[in-house]
Design a protein around this motif. Structure first.
Motif: not given
Length: 167
Positions: A152, A155, A159
Motif C-alpha cells: 500500500r 504504491s 503515485d
C-alpha cells in the motif's frame, strides 16, 4: 532544503523520517544502477535480454495508459523518464531483438505504435514470475500485515513520485 524546513505544503516532516527515506532510496538506486534488482529476471530468460530492452517491454506491457490508448515511443520515454531520442534507440533495439513490433495506429496510419510480440509476452511473463518469486523471498518472513502495508505505502509513494514529476 534545510533539515528543519517544512515541505512545500507547509506540513512539517520529522528530519529522521526524511533521512531514513533518503537513505533507503539511495540504497535502492544503487541496486538498480548495478542491475541487481533486474538481474534475476534477465537470468531467468531462455535467451539473452538486455536491461534496457526489459524496460521497454515493461513500458509496452503497461498499455497506453487510457482505455484504447496506444503505446508510442513518447509513452515509453515518459514511463522510463528518459529523453525521446534515447527511448527511440532502446525501442529500436527491442524491435530488432524481436520482443516488440511497430504497428500503424488505427487512428492515424502515419503514426507508429508499439506492441509486444509473442516473444515479448513470454519475456514479460517470465519477468513477472521471476520478480514476484524474488520479492516473495525478500518479504516472505514478514507478517502479512507488514506485507500489505509495504504494498500500500510503496504504491502510494510511487503515485506521489509520478505526480511530483508531472507538476
Amino acid at each position: 532544503m534545510k533539515k528543519n524546513d517544512t515541505t512545500l505544503t507547509g506540513a512539517p516532516i520529522d528530519p529522521a523520517v526524511l533521512d531514513a527515506v533518503e537513505q533507503a532510496m539511495i540504497r535502492i538506486r544503487r541496486r538498480q544502477s548495478r542491475g541487481s534488482l533486474a538481474r534475476p529476471t534477465v537470468q531467468g530468460m531462455t535467451q539473452p535480454l538486455e536491461l534496457p530492452t526489459l524496460s521497454v517491454i515493461d513500458a509496452v506491457d503497461a498499455g497506453g495508459g487510457e482505455p484504447g490508448g496506444n503505446v508510442t515511443v513518447g509513452v515509453v520515454a515518459d514511463r522510463l523518464a528518459i529523453d525521446p531520442s534515447r527511448a527511440s534507440r532502446i525501442v529500436a533495439d527491442a524491435v530488432k531483438s524481436g520482443y516488440v513490433r511497430r504497428v500503424a495506429s488505427q487512428e492515424d496510419g502515419r503514426r507508429s505504435c508499439l506492441e509486444l510480440t509473442d516473444a515479448g509476452r513470454e519475456a514479460m511473463e517470465a519477468a513477472h514470475r521471476t520478480r514476484q518469486q524474488f520479492y516473495a523471498e525478500v518479504i516472505g518472513d514478514w507478517d502479512p500485515e507488514e506485507q500489505n502495508q509495504l504494498a500500500r505505502l510503496l504504491s502510494k509513494f510511487v503515485d506521489s513520485l509520478d505526480r511530483a514529476r508531472h507538476s
